[in-house]
Design a protein around this motif. Structure first.
Motif, mmCIF file in Angstrom:
data_model
loop_
_atom_site.group_PDB
_atom_site.id
_atom_site.type_symbol
_atom_site.label_atom_id
_atom_site.label_comp_id
_atom_site.label_asym_id
_atom_site.label_seq_id
_atom_site.Cartn_x
_atom_site.Cartn_y
_atom_site.Cartn_z
ATOM 1 N N TYR A 233 -0.192 -3.635 -5.066
ATOM 2 C CA TYR A 233 -0.687 -2.490 -4.288
ATOM 3 C C TYR A 233 -2.208 -2.457 -4.262
ATOM 4 O O TYR A 233 -2.855 -2.342 -5.297
ATOM 5 C CB TYR A 233 -0.152 -1.188 -4.879
ATOM 6 N N SER B 164 -3.097 5.599 -5.795
ATOM 7 C CA SER B 164 -1.981 6.135 -6.566
ATOM 8 C C SER B 164 -1.682 5.233 -7.752
ATOM 9 O O SER B 164 -2.263 4.153 -7.886
ATOM 10 C CB SER B 164 -0.740 6.282 -5.673
ATOM 11 N N SER C 15 0.863 -1.185 0.000
ATOM 12 C CA SER C 15 0.000 0.000 0.000
ATOM 13 C C SER C 15 0.895 1.229 0.000
ATOM 14 O O SER C 15 2.043 1.161 0.439
ATOM 15 C CB SER C 15 -0.861 -0.001 1.268
ATOM 16 N N THR C 16 0.360 2.343 -0.490
ATOM 17 C CA THR C 16 1.093 3.597 -0.324
ATOM 18 C C THR C 16 1.119 3.922 1.165
ATOM 19 O O THR C 16 0.260 3.454 1.932
ATOM 20 C CB THR C 16 0.399 4.755 -1.062
ATOM 21 N N THR D 110 -3.733 -0.068 -3.188
ATOM 22 C CA THR D 110 -4.076 1.337 -3.463
ATOM 23 C C THR D 110 -4.005 1.665 -4.956
ATOM 24 O O THR D 110 -4.166 2.818 -5.347
ATOM 25 C CB THR D 110 -3.112 2.262 -2.690
ATOM 26 N N ASN D 111 -3.733 0.650 -5.776
ATOM 27 C CA ASN D 111 -3.719 0.855 -7.226
ATOM 28 C C ASN D 111 -4.968 0.184 -7.801
ATOM 29 O O ASN D 111 -5.177 -1.019 -7.617
ATOM 30 C CB ASN D 111 -2.450 0.233 -7.827
ATOM 31 N N ILE E 243 1.209 3.935 -8.199
ATOM 32 C CA ILE E 243 2.280 3.001 -7.819
ATOM 33 C C ILE E 243 1.730 1.578 -7.834
ATOM 34 O O ILE E 243 0.672 1.302 -7.275
ATOM 35 C CB ILE E 243 2.832 3.325 -6.419
#
Length: 312
Positions: A274, A211, A204-205, A276-277, A213
Protein backbone atom coordinates in the motif's frame (compact mmCIF):
# COMPACT_ATOMS: atom_id res chain seq x y z
CA UNK A 1 18.72 11.17 -35.29
CA UNK A 2 15.93 13.76 -35.21
CA UNK A 3 12.66 13.05 -36.97
CA UNK A 4 13.55 15.13 -40.03
CA UNK A 5 16.00 12.40 -41.09
CA UNK A 6 13.43 9.62 -40.87
CA UNK A 7 12.16 8.43 -44.22
CA UNK A 8 10.26 5.49 -45.58
CA UNK A 9 12.51 3.13 -47.53
CA UNK A 10 10.04 0.33 -48.16
CA UNK A 11 10.24 0.88 -51.93
CA UNK A 12 14.05 0.61 -51.84
CA UNK A 13 14.08 -3.07 -50.94
CA UNK A 14 15.05 -5.13 -53.98
CA UNK A 15 12.74 -8.11 -54.14
CA UNK A 16 15.21 -9.89 -56.35
CA UNK A 17 15.53 -13.51 -57.22
CA UNK A 18 19.02 -12.96 -55.80
CA UNK A 19 17.61 -13.98 -52.44
CA UNK A 20 16.46 -17.25 -53.96
CA UNK A 21 20.02 -17.90 -55.09
CA UNK A 22 21.13 -17.33 -51.51
CA UNK A 23 20.17 -19.88 -48.96
CA UNK A 24 16.79 -18.41 -47.91
CA UNK A 25 17.08 -20.12 -44.54
CA UNK A 26 19.53 -17.32 -43.78
CA UNK A 27 16.71 -14.81 -43.58
CA UNK A 28 14.07 -12.96 -45.49
CA UNK A 29 16.02 -9.66 -45.66
CA UNK A 30 19.72 -9.13 -46.26
CA UNK A 31 21.53 -5.95 -45.19
CA UNK A 32 25.14 -5.17 -45.94
CA UNK A 33 27.23 -4.47 -42.84
CA UNK A 34 29.04 -1.12 -43.19
CA UNK A 35 32.85 -1.38 -43.29
CA UNK A 36 34.37 -1.05 -39.85
CA UNK A 37 31.26 -2.16 -37.98
CA UNK A 38 31.94 -5.19 -35.75
CA UNK A 39 29.05 -7.63 -35.50
CA UNK A 40 28.86 -6.89 -31.76
CA UNK A 41 27.78 -3.30 -32.59
CA UNK A 42 24.66 -4.46 -34.41
CA UNK A 43 21.57 -4.37 -32.22
CA UNK A 44 18.01 -5.47 -32.84
CA UNK A 45 15.38 -4.01 -30.50
CA UNK A 46 11.72 -5.00 -30.41
CA UNK A 47 8.74 -3.05 -29.15
CA UNK A 48 5.92 -5.59 -29.20
CA UNK A 49 3.28 -3.12 -27.97
CA UNK A 50 4.01 -0.96 -31.06
CA UNK A 51 4.41 -3.98 -33.37
CA UNK A 52 7.80 -2.49 -34.21
CA UNK A 53 11.31 -3.90 -34.63
CA UNK A 54 14.45 -1.77 -35.06
CA UNK A 55 17.87 -2.66 -36.44
CA UNK A 56 20.72 -0.38 -35.31
CA UNK A 57 23.93 -0.03 -37.33
CA UNK A 58 27.04 2.13 -36.91
CA UNK A 59 29.19 3.92 -39.52
CA UNK A 60 26.19 4.48 -41.76
CA UNK A 61 25.90 7.28 -44.31
CA UNK A 62 22.69 8.93 -45.49
CA UNK A 63 23.19 7.11 -48.80
CA UNK A 64 23.25 3.65 -47.18
CA UNK A 65 20.26 2.31 -49.14
CA UNK A 66 21.70 3.54 -52.48
CA UNK A 67 25.19 2.21 -51.78
CA UNK A 68 24.19 -1.10 -50.20
CA UNK A 69 21.14 -2.63 -51.87
CA UNK A 70 18.86 -4.40 -49.39
CA UNK A 71 17.38 -7.54 -50.89
CA UNK A 72 14.59 -9.81 -49.80
CA UNK A 73 10.92 -10.06 -49.02
CA UNK A 74 8.91 -7.47 -47.09
CA UNK A 75 6.19 -9.93 -46.09
CA UNK A 76 4.68 -8.99 -42.67
CA UNK A 77 6.22 -5.48 -42.92
CA UNK A 78 3.70 -2.66 -43.35
CA UNK A 79 6.38 0.01 -43.64
CA UNK A 80 10.09 0.44 -43.18
CA UNK A 81 11.88 3.62 -42.08
CA UNK A 82 15.49 4.69 -42.22
CA UNK A 83 16.65 7.13 -39.56
CA UNK A 84 20.28 8.26 -39.55
CA UNK A 85 22.14 10.68 -37.34
CA UNK A 86 25.83 11.12 -36.58
CA UNK A 87 27.07 7.75 -37.75
CA UNK A 88 24.43 5.60 -36.02
CA UNK A 89 21.35 4.67 -37.95
CA UNK A 90 18.22 2.72 -37.25
CA UNK A 91 16.09 0.83 -39.70
CA UNK A 92 12.62 0.59 -38.18
CA UNK A 93 10.13 -2.02 -39.31
CA UNK A 94 6.43 -1.39 -38.73
CA UNK A 95 5.04 -4.92 -38.63
CA UNK A 96 1.53 -6.26 -39.23
CA UNK A 97 1.65 -8.15 -35.92
CA UNK A 98 3.99 -9.26 -33.16
CA UNK A 99 7.04 -11.07 -34.54
CA UNK A 100 10.26 -12.38 -33.10
CA UNK A 101 13.30 -11.14 -35.03
CA UNK A 102 15.95 -13.75 -35.75
CA UNK A 103 19.33 -12.57 -37.04
CA UNK A 104 22.29 -14.32 -38.63
CA UNK A 105 25.49 -12.41 -39.26
CA UNK A 106 28.42 -13.31 -41.50
CA UNK A 107 31.45 -11.21 -42.52
CA UNK A 108 29.53 -8.91 -44.85
CA UNK A 109 25.83 -9.27 -44.24
CA UNK A 110 23.17 -9.42 -41.59
CA UNK A 111 20.19 -11.61 -42.41
CA UNK A 112 16.93 -10.82 -40.65
CA UNK A 113 13.87 -13.04 -40.38
CA UNK A 114 10.55 -12.38 -38.67
CA UNK A 115 9.03 -15.43 -37.06
CA UNK A 116 5.74 -16.02 -35.35
CA UNK A 117 6.60 -16.18 -31.61
CA UNK A 118 5.04 -19.66 -31.45
CA UNK A 119 7.60 -20.89 -33.98
CA UNK A 120 10.36 -19.78 -31.62
CA UNK A 121 9.03 -20.48 -28.12
CA UNK A 122 7.13 -23.24 -26.34
CA UNK A 123 5.80 -20.79 -23.76
CA UNK A 124 4.91 -17.11 -23.94
CA UNK A 125 4.61 -14.81 -20.92
CA UNK A 126 3.42 -11.19 -20.93
CA UNK A 127 4.63 -8.96 -18.07
CA UNK A 128 2.89 -5.65 -17.52
CA UNK A 129 4.13 -2.66 -15.52
CA UNK A 130 0.99 -0.74 -14.56
CA UNK A 131 0.40 2.95 -15.35
CA UNK A 132 3.05 5.10 -17.09
CA UNK A 133 3.37 8.39 -18.93
CA UNK A 134 0.83 10.93 -17.66
CA UNK A 135 -0.82 8.19 -15.59
CA UNK A 136 1.08 8.18 -12.28
CA UNK A 137 -1.24 5.57 -10.79
CA UNK A 138 -1.57 5.48 -7.01
CA UNK A 139 0.73 8.06 -5.44
CA UNK A 140 1.58 9.29 -1.98
CA UNK A 141 4.54 11.32 -0.78
CA UNK A 142 7.12 11.12 -3.54
CA UNK A 143 6.26 7.54 -4.50
CA UNK A 144 4.35 6.96 -7.74
CA UNK A 145 2.97 3.61 -8.81
CA UNK A 146 4.21 4.05 -12.40
CA UNK A 147 7.84 4.38 -11.22
CA UNK A 148 7.79 1.47 -8.78
CA UNK A 149 6.13 -0.93 -11.22
CA UNK A 150 8.51 0.05 -14.04
CA UNK A 151 11.56 -0.39 -11.83
CA UNK A 152 10.37 -3.81 -10.61
CA UNK A 153 9.64 -4.98 -14.17
CA UNK A 154 13.03 -3.74 -15.45
CA UNK A 155 14.65 -5.74 -12.65
CA UNK A 156 12.56 -8.77 -13.63
CA UNK A 157 13.84 -8.41 -17.19
CA UNK A 158 17.45 -8.44 -16.00
CA UNK A 159 16.83 -11.58 -13.92
CA UNK A 160 14.92 -13.38 -16.68
CA UNK A 161 17.48 -12.40 -19.35
CA UNK A 162 20.24 -13.87 -17.17
CA UNK A 163 18.28 -17.07 -16.58
CA UNK A 164 17.66 -17.25 -20.32
CA UNK A 165 15.18 -20.10 -20.64
CA UNK A 166 15.47 -20.59 -24.38
CA UNK A 167 11.98 -22.01 -24.81
CA UNK A 168 10.20 -19.14 -23.04
CA UNK A 169 9.39 -15.86 -24.81
CA UNK A 170 8.90 -12.95 -22.42
CA UNK A 171 7.09 -9.87 -23.74
CA UNK A 172 6.75 -6.57 -21.85
CA UNK A 173 3.97 -4.04 -22.29
CA UNK A 174 6.38 -1.23 -21.40
CA UNK A 175 10.04 -0.88 -20.41
CA UNK A 176 10.02 2.92 -20.29
CA UNK A 177 7.88 5.69 -18.82
CA UNK A 178 5.11 5.84 -21.39
CA UNK A 179 1.35 5.69 -21.38
CA UNK A 180 -0.25 2.53 -22.72
CA UNK A 181 -3.99 1.99 -22.67
CA UNK A 182 -5.44 -1.03 -20.89
CA UNK A 183 -6.96 -2.27 -24.13
CA UNK A 184 -3.50 -2.31 -25.79
CA UNK A 185 -2.04 -4.29 -22.89
CA UNK A 186 -4.83 -6.85 -23.07
CA UNK A 187 -4.61 -7.08 -26.87
CA UNK A 188 -0.87 -7.79 -26.78
CA UNK A 189 -1.41 -10.80 -24.49
CA UNK A 190 -4.32 -11.97 -26.62
CA UNK A 191 -2.51 -11.64 -29.96
CA UNK A 192 0.47 -13.55 -28.58
CA UNK A 193 -1.82 -16.25 -27.18
CA UNK A 194 0.17 -15.88 -23.96
CA UNK A 195 0.36 -18.80 -21.54
CA UNK A 196 0.65 -16.46 -18.54
CA UNK A 197 -0.15 -12.79 -18.01
CA UNK A 198 1.33 -11.01 -14.99
CA UNK A 199 0.56 -7.39 -14.15
CA UNK A 200 2.55 -5.51 -11.49
CA UNK A 201 0.80 -2.79 -9.48
CA UNK A 202 0.57 -1.11 -6.10
CA UNK A 203 -2.35 -0.97 -3.69
CA UNK A 204 -4.02 2.07 -2.15
CA UNK A 205 -6.93 2.82 0.14
CA UNK A 206 -10.08 3.68 -1.81
CA UNK A 207 -9.86 7.35 -0.82
CA UNK A 208 -6.10 7.61 -1.22
CA UNK A 209 -5.81 8.68 2.44
CA UNK A 210 -3.02 7.52 4.71
CA UNK A 211 -3.99 4.48 6.73
CA UNK A 212 -2.64 1.51 8.69
CA UNK A 213 -3.82 -0.91 6.00
CA UNK A 214 -0.82 -2.73 4.56
CA UNK A 215 0.12 -5.89 2.76
CA UNK A 216 0.37 -7.66 -0.56
CA UNK A 217 -2.60 -8.96 -2.53
CA UNK A 218 -2.95 -10.69 -5.88
CA UNK A 219 -6.04 -10.46 -8.10
CA UNK A 220 -7.26 -13.45 -10.07
CA UNK A 221 -10.02 -14.09 -12.61
CA UNK A 222 -13.04 -15.72 -10.98
CA UNK A 223 -14.55 -16.42 -14.41
CA UNK A 224 -11.62 -18.75 -15.14
CA UNK A 225 -13.41 -21.87 -13.95
CA UNK A 226 -10.36 -24.04 -14.71
CA UNK A 227 -8.86 -22.50 -11.55
CA UNK A 228 -5.59 -21.71 -13.34
CA UNK A 229 -5.80 -17.98 -12.71
CA UNK A 230 -6.43 -18.62 -9.00
CA UNK A 231 -3.50 -21.03 -8.88
CA UNK A 232 -1.17 -18.58 -10.63
CA UNK A 233 -2.23 -15.76 -8.28
CA UNK A 234 -1.66 -18.04 -5.26
CA UNK A 235 1.85 -18.92 -6.47
CA UNK A 236 2.62 -15.19 -6.86
CA UNK A 237 1.27 -14.38 -3.39
CA UNK A 238 3.33 -17.13 -1.72
CA UNK A 239 6.57 -15.98 -3.34
CA UNK A 240 5.89 -12.30 -2.59
CA UNK A 241 5.08 -12.98 1.08
CA UNK A 242 8.26 -15.02 1.32
CA UNK A 243 10.44 -12.52 -0.49
CA UNK A 244 9.08 -9.29 0.98
CA UNK A 245 8.15 -10.45 4.44
CA UNK A 246 4.93 -8.47 3.95
CA UNK A 247 1.55 -9.21 5.48
CA UNK A 248 -1.02 -10.92 3.28
CA UNK A 249 -4.22 -9.35 1.96
CA UNK A 250 -4.87 -12.59 0.11
CA UNK A 251 -5.82 -13.76 -3.35
CA UNK A 252 -8.76 -11.58 -4.37
CA UNK A 253 -11.43 -11.64 -7.10
CA UNK A 254 -10.37 -9.18 -9.81
CA UNK A 255 -13.11 -9.49 -12.42
CA UNK A 256 -14.10 -5.81 -12.06
CA UNK A 257 -10.68 -4.99 -13.50
CA UNK A 258 -10.54 -4.69 -17.31
CA UNK A 259 -7.27 -6.59 -17.76
CA UNK A 260 -8.36 -9.39 -15.44
CA UNK A 261 -11.85 -9.64 -16.92
CA UNK A 262 -10.75 -9.77 -20.57
CA UNK A 263 -7.81 -12.16 -20.18
CA UNK A 264 -8.21 -15.56 -21.82
CA UNK A 265 -5.13 -17.04 -20.17
CA UNK A 266 -4.12 -17.52 -16.51
CA UNK A 267 -3.72 -13.98 -15.16
CA UNK A 268 -2.40 -12.60 -11.88
CA UNK A 269 -2.28 -8.94 -10.85
CA UNK A 270 0.25 -8.49 -8.07
CA UNK A 271 -0.29 -5.54 -5.72
CA UNK A 272 3.08 -4.93 -4.06
CA UNK A 273 1.83 -3.21 -0.92
CA UNK A 274 0.00 0.00 0.00
CA UNK A 275 1.40 3.33 -1.12
CA UNK A 276 -0.95 4.87 1.47
CA UNK A 277 0.87 3.10 4.32
CA UNK A 278 3.89 5.12 5.51
CA UNK A 279 6.08 2.09 6.33
CA UNK A 280 5.32 0.26 3.08
CA UNK A 281 5.75 3.43 1.06
CA UNK A 282 9.20 3.91 2.56
CA UNK A 283 10.13 0.35 1.59
CA UNK A 284 8.88 0.91 -1.97
CA UNK A 285 11.51 3.61 -2.31
CA UNK A 286 14.26 1.13 -1.45
CA UNK A 287 16.13 -0.79 -4.12
CA UNK A 288 16.24 -3.88 -1.96
CA UNK A 289 12.43 -4.07 -1.76
CA UNK A 290 12.07 -3.70 -5.52
CA UNK A 291 14.75 -6.30 -6.18
CA UNK A 292 13.08 -8.75 -3.78
CA UNK A 293 9.70 -8.15 -5.44
CA UNK A 294 11.24 -8.72 -8.89
CA UNK A 295 12.96 -11.87 -7.76
CA UNK A 296 9.77 -13.24 -6.14
CA UNK A 297 7.72 -12.59 -9.28
CA UNK A 298 10.33 -14.24 -11.52
CA UNK A 299 10.28 -17.29 -9.25
CA UNK A 300 6.46 -17.27 -9.52
CA UNK A 301 6.62 -17.36 -13.31
CA UNK A 302 9.14 -20.22 -13.22
CA UNK A 303 6.96 -22.22 -10.84
CA UNK A 304 3.82 -21.57 -12.89
CA UNK A 305 5.57 -22.67 -16.09
CA UNK A 306 6.89 -25.80 -14.41
CA UNK A 307 3.48 -26.71 -13.01
CA UNK A 308 0.42 -27.72 -15.01
CA UNK A 309 -0.85 -24.16 -15.42
CA UNK A 310 -0.07 -23.61 -19.06
CA UNK A 311 -2.10 -24.85 -21.98
CA UNK A 312 0.38 -27.54 -22.97
Amino acid sequence: GDDSNRMSVMNMVHDQSELNKMNTSLGQLRFEIPTGTPASDIKVVTSPIDREISLYLNNVEASYFEDHPVVGSTEHISDMYFDYGSGEASIDFAMDGVYEPVTKVDDHYIYLSFLNPREVYDYIVVIDAACGGDDDGYSAGDVHEKDVTLDVVQRMKRILDQQGRQNVGIYYTRLSDRKIYLKERAELAEELGADLFLSVRLNSTATGRESDISGVSVLYQVADTSGRSYKFASICLDHLLDGLGASSRGVLPGDEDYIVRTADMPIAVAGLGYVTNAAERERMGQEEYREEAASALCASIQEALDSDLTKK
